[in-house]
Design a protein around this motif. Structure first.
Motif, short mmCIF file in Angstrom:
data_model
loop_
_atom_site.label_atom_id
_atom_site.label_comp_id
_atom_site.label_asym_id
_atom_site.label_seq_id
_atom_site.Cartn_x
_atom_site.Cartn_y
_atom_site.Cartn_z
N ASP A 1 4.93 48.49 57.78
CA ASP A 1 3.34 48.23 57.42
C ASP A 1 2.81 49.61 56.65
O ASP A 1 3.61 50.60 56.60
CB ASP A 1 2.93 48.10 58.63
N PRO A 2 1.72 49.65 56.33
CA PRO A 2 1.41 50.91 55.68
C PRO A 2 1.28 51.99 56.43
O PRO A 2 0.73 51.64 57.78
CB PRO A 2 -0.14 50.42 55.27
N LEU A 3 1.60 52.95 56.31
CA LEU A 3 1.65 54.21 57.07
C LEU A 3 0.29 54.68 57.08
O LEU A 3 -0.69 54.58 56.17
CB LEU A 3 2.43 55.30 56.31
N PRO A 4 -0.17 55.05 58.20
CA PRO A 4 -1.34 55.88 58.42
C PRO A 4 -1.57 56.96 57.79
O PRO A 4 -0.62 58.01 57.52
CB PRO A 4 -1.49 55.99 59.82
N THR A 5 -2.81 57.25 57.08
CA THR A 5 -3.17 58.46 56.33
C THR A 5 -4.36 59.35 57.11
O THR A 5 -4.33 60.54 56.73
CB THR A 5 -3.56 58.05 54.85
N MET A 6 -4.86 58.81 57.90
CA MET A 6 -5.98 59.59 58.62
C MET A 6 -5.89 59.20 60.13
O MET A 6 -5.80 58.01 60.41
CB MET A 6 -7.19 59.22 58.07
#
Length: 978
Positions: free
Chosen positions: A698-703
């Motif tokens: 899944d998309p990696l968290p950036t914030m």
């Protein structure tokens, strides 16, 4: 009550020295007191008879109410309980009163915002106050005329005996002791008495003027203290220069002269008059003025304080008799109080995506603070600073960073903060014209949630100097989407400053990181004054001019990630940890996700792993029985990112349509911050034909809660013992995939992969085939093929890559069944939808990779352009589906061969294929299968290239061997006879 720790000992010390030097005065006073003792009278309780304060605009005593202005004088009147004394009256031949008890300490708490600037007057030393140049009894003070800042009028029975009729002496500006912003003094009877001005640190930061240890012999029952707003104002000359000090002093009284260089000369006065006193800049409603409070104790009961308060501008209807001055107005005129702040904000470097210090300089002109005709600038009550979008908290700063607890900072306490050095974020300097030296200190990081705001980030501004301990809590607000930083300092004390400088630490551990791209960035600030006027908006801009390390400015779409993956031990067939590293350079987009396809044969064995179910997988609560690996993450810009080393990787059940999934759990703990747990999910898909694994995260968290994660390196190690194993094929392969950036970019990546030492592998599968001896035209013939590997041979034997078998001529394909083959489109959509006639058998496989067997049906599947349908074995189990596709060919001689060209590189313990008899049997029979030998030419090709060619016997089952032998013998005899 006053803090005894703040009491100045100077008064006591000087009094004691005065006793030694002035024995004549002491003897005289003692004699008088003896008379008093000989004629005692009843005394009332110790108390304050009257307490008033007046702020005047002129010598006539008119009230002064202008906010931020400079009054003519501030007068404090105090009367203590007293009683007539016949003995003193007889001695003085005049009415006289003695105080009921002797005042020891008197502390007057001035209203917050009513400030004095002692720097505008000369200073007197302790020796000068005591008249030490001629140490004889009763010497007056020798202070410079320029140090006179007011007067004090004492009520004492000895007033008419020792003083001129006025009973008034000068009040001098003194050299303050260490730890106090100001000190004042006066000389009475040749005894110096001092008043120390202290700031109420930890409270409202108003000024408290304390006179400690007042000598008993003076017998004070009241006093009027007058501080001049502008000491050099000529209207004070009469009092400054001509005030009689001592009636018994021989020679002329001190007066101002024109003789240069003398103590009383004009050189001692400021050439340009400057204001000592400044009114508060916070206006009050009409009828509600400044509130002043007094505390006093006595020598008879030290430490037991009486408190009395008064409004210097009294409300209407104040009880008659409480004040001799009557009702006055509140503080007015805030509309004309100036307030023109400015701000300068600049980073210590101008490189994009790089940790940087930050200099914040808030300036506030204070021209009106000392200008007698001017109005002082309003004090700052609230400051809201919003840094540019792109300037964010740097995760790199977390390594070694500490935090300051509420107990350590001691908000509301006047003691120095005890914050650890590791919690320092910035140095601070506060320049104020009312102190000779700036306040200096640091900005400390507050403990997460354990701060006045309960916020993730809080700061404490702590600055000290000249007895002032300033502690301001600041709330840090982070935009959850952009990470933009806003800092709020509210309810700052009414203290004037001309400059507030914050220098946030620079270097690789700076708490801040510059924006990602070059450009102009603007900081805005909203400053609210105490005057009640609208806030002022100010701003400043800076430039980001280069990339990290001085490189060219990064492009907005720059993304060139690093990608390395492989097993630690590449021995073919062996177990080995798998290591994956993804990285990005400073200036690149953030890492957003990964898709990766492993080579065929690079697999993990799930037989010993318990798949984590939901909701535990989503919550990051999987148990150790599901853990397959570990994770290390480096976050933050610069050369020293912060490393999190305790991430874990878990194998899960089905996720997003894939048979297996991943739950990657990383505790978001960095230095003093605990942001909870980050859970990233992923899918593990299994190719139906090759069993190759494809992993998609899944998309990696950036914030995270407004803090950019700023991932620089992600290292995944799938290191569960006996889990990942290598292929048994030593041909060069590749691990391919795609890395995505945080802004949607994608970059194909790959890493070469090759197993080695395939020659060490064996290849000894066994293969047995049987057929049904009893056949018929209706049910055709059956076939049962069994493949087996040696027991516990995983890792020592090469896996099968290809199999080709040719059926005996006696077992031809059944054309009527071939004609019932399932169309490829139907099969691809769902094999269960295929016609019943296309289902020709079943198969079952056992592999050490899975805890359950794989089983399923066998189909004839037709492809439009092919002459013969394929034989497809569908194996299913534990969420996996594998299709073994056999290409069918029928020679002109009627011999059927099937070639499985692509067999997954997966270890097999046993495999069994059953093609049963029946109306839809795959095979027919030519003749009596029990009557002769049947052989199946067989080719096995191993993944390592090893080939086995054999003629596999096909053993009929259900045959009557004796009958068959007789039949064979009879046929042989018949042939001989012929």
């Amino acid at each position: 009550m006053p803090n005894n720790n703040n009491h100045s000992p100077v008064g006591t010390v000087m009094f004691c020295r005065s006793i030694n030097l002035r024995m004549a005065i002491v003897v005289l006073v003692s004699a008088i007191l003896a008379v008093v003792v000989a004629a005692p009278v009843a005394r009332a309780d110790f108390g304050i008879k009257a307490f008033d304060q007046e702020v005047t605009s002129d010598p006539a005593g008119d009230p002064y109410t202008q906010a931020g202005g400079h009054p003519y004088a501030v007068i404090t009147h105090v009367a203590l309980n007293s009683h007539p004394d016949a003995g003193i009256e007889e001695f003085l031949h005049a009415p006289a009163e003695l105080p009921d008890v002797d005042a020891k300490d008197v502390a007057v708490k001035l209203p917050p915002g009513l400030l004095g600037n002692p720097n505008v007057a000369e200073q007197c030393t302790d020796d000068e106050l005591a008249g030490a140049s001629e140490p004889s009894a009763g010497r007056p003070a020798e202070c410079p005329v320029g140090s006179v800042v007011g007067t004090i009028h004492l009520e004492t029975p000895w007033k008419h005996f020792f003083f001129a009729a006025s009973g008034t002496v000068p009040l001098f500006n003194m050299v303050p002791p260490v730890g106090a912003p100001a000190k004042f003094g006066f000389n009475v009877f040749g005894v110096p008495i001092t008043l120390t001005a202290n700031v109420r640190n930890g409270g409202d930061f108003g000024v408290t003027v304390l006179s400690a240890n007042i000598p008993v012999a003076i017998a004070i029952d009241g006093f009027d203290t007058t501080f001049w707003g502008v000491p050099a104002d000529p209207r004070h000359d009469a009092q400054r220069c001509d005030t009689p000090q001592y009636a018994y002093t021989e020679g002329p009284l001190p007066v101002c002269t024109d003789e240069p260089g003398t103590k009383a000369g004009p050189n001692s006065l400021a050439s340009t008059p400057e204001a000592l006193l400044t009114m508060p800049v916070s206006c009050t409603p009409p009828g509600a003025g400044m509130f002043t409070e007094m505390e006093t104790d006595s020598w008879q009961q030290p430490g037991i304080f009486l408190t009395h308060g008064v409004f210097s501008h009294l409300p209407p209807g104040f009880p008659a008799g409480e004040s001799e001055w009557g009702a006055q107005q509140g503080i007015t005129g805030c509309g004309v109080v100036p307030f023109k702040p400015s701000i300068a904000v600049q980073p210590t470097n101008h490189q994009a995506d790089t940790p940087s210090g930050l200099s914040v300089d808030v300036s506030l002109p204070q021209d009106g603070l000392t200008n007698p005709a001017g109005i002082s600038t309003a004090d700052v009550k609230k400051t809201v600073v919003t840094l540019p979008a792109g300037v964010s908290v740097s995760p790199s700063a977390a390594d070694g960073l500490g935090a300051c607890s509420l107990e350590q900072v001691g908000l509301g306490q006047g003691t120095p903060a005890q914050c650890p050095d590791s919690s320092q974020l910035a140095s601070v300097e506060v320049v104020t014209p009312v102190l000779s030296d700036p306040l200096k200190g640091h900005v400390y990081l507050g403990k997460q949630t354990e701060n006045p705001f309960g916020s993730l980030i809080a700061m404490y501004l702590v600055a000290e100097g000249s007895g002032v301990v300033l502690k301001l809590p600041g709330q840090v607000q982070l935009d959850s989407q952009t990470g933009q930083i806003t800092t709020v300092f509210d309810n700052s004390p009414q203290l004037p400053f001309s400059e507030l400088k914050l220098d946030f630490d620079g270097g690789t551990r700076s708490p801040l990181v510059n924006p990602h791209t070059c450009g102009t960035y603007t900081t805005t600030a909203e400053l609210t004054p105490w005057s009640g006027n609208p806030p002022m908006m100010v701003s400043d801009s800076f430039q980001i001019t280069s990339g990290p390390g001085g490189s060219p400015c990064p492009a907005p779409q720059q993304f060139a990630p690093g990608f390395t993956v492989g097993t630690v031990n590449n021995q073919a067939g062996a177990f080995s940890p798998l290591s994956l590293t993804m990285s990005r350079a400073d200036g690149d987009q953030q890492l957003g996700g990964v898709s990766m396809t492993l080579p065929t044969g690079l697999l993990g064995t799930l037989s010993s792993v318990a798949l984590c179910g939901e909701p535990q997988a989503a919550q990051g609560a999987c148990g150790p029985e599901s853990q397959i690996g570990t994770l290390t993450v480096a976050a933050g810009a610069g050369a020293t990112p912060f490393y999190v080393n305790d991430g874990k990787v878990f194998a899960t059940g089905p996720y997003r349509g894939a048979p297996y999934g991943l739950s990657v759990v990383v505790p978001a703990k960095a230095g003093p911050f605990d942001l909870g747990t980050v859970v990233v999910r992923g899918t593990i898909a299994v190719d139906r034909h090759t069993a190759a694994l494809t992993i998609l995260t899944d998309p990696l968290p950036t914030m995270l809660q407004g803090i950019p994660l700023d991932l620089r390196v992600i290292n995944v190690s799938i290191d569960r013992p006996a889990f990942i194993f290598n292929p048994t094929n030593c041909d060069p392969q590749a691990i391919t995939g795609t890395l995505t950036g945080g802004n949607g970019l994608s970059e194909p990546v790959g890493s070469r992969f090759q197993a080695t030492n395939c020659a060490r592998l064996g290849f000894k599968p066994s293969f047995k085939v049987t057929t049904t001896g009893k056949t018929s035209r209706l049910n055709g013939a059956g076939l049962d093929a069994k493949l087996a590997y040696p027991k516990n041979s995983m890792g020592t034997q090469a896996n099968i890559a290809m199999v080709k078998v040719s059926l005996p001529k006696q077992l031809p394909s059944r054309l009527t069944t071939l004609q019932k083959a399932c169309p490829a489109e139907t099969f691809d959509a769902n094999p269960a939808s295929c016609p019943a006639g296309s289902r020709i058998g079943s198969a079952v496989a056992h592999t050490p990779v899975l805890p359950v067997e794989l089983s399923g049906s066998v189909y004839f599947v037709s492809h439009g352009g092919e002459a013969f349908p394929d034989l497809v074995v569908v194996l299913q189990g534990y969420g996996v589906t594998i299709d073994l596709v056999g290409t069918t060919f029928i020679s002109k001689a009627g011999i059927t061969s099937t070639t499985f060209k692509q067999v997954p590189d997966v270890p097999i313990e046993t495999f069994e294929l059953k093609l049963p008899q029946g109306p839809n049997s795959a095979l027919a029979a030519n003749g009596n299968l029990c009557a002769g030998k049947l052989a199946m030419p067989t080719l096995f090709l191993a993944q390592d290239g090893t080939t086995i060619k054999q003629s596999t016997p096909v053993t009929p089952t259900g045959c009557n061997k004796h009958k068959a032998k007789r039949k064979v013998a009879k046929q042989t005899k018949h042939k001989k006879k012929r």
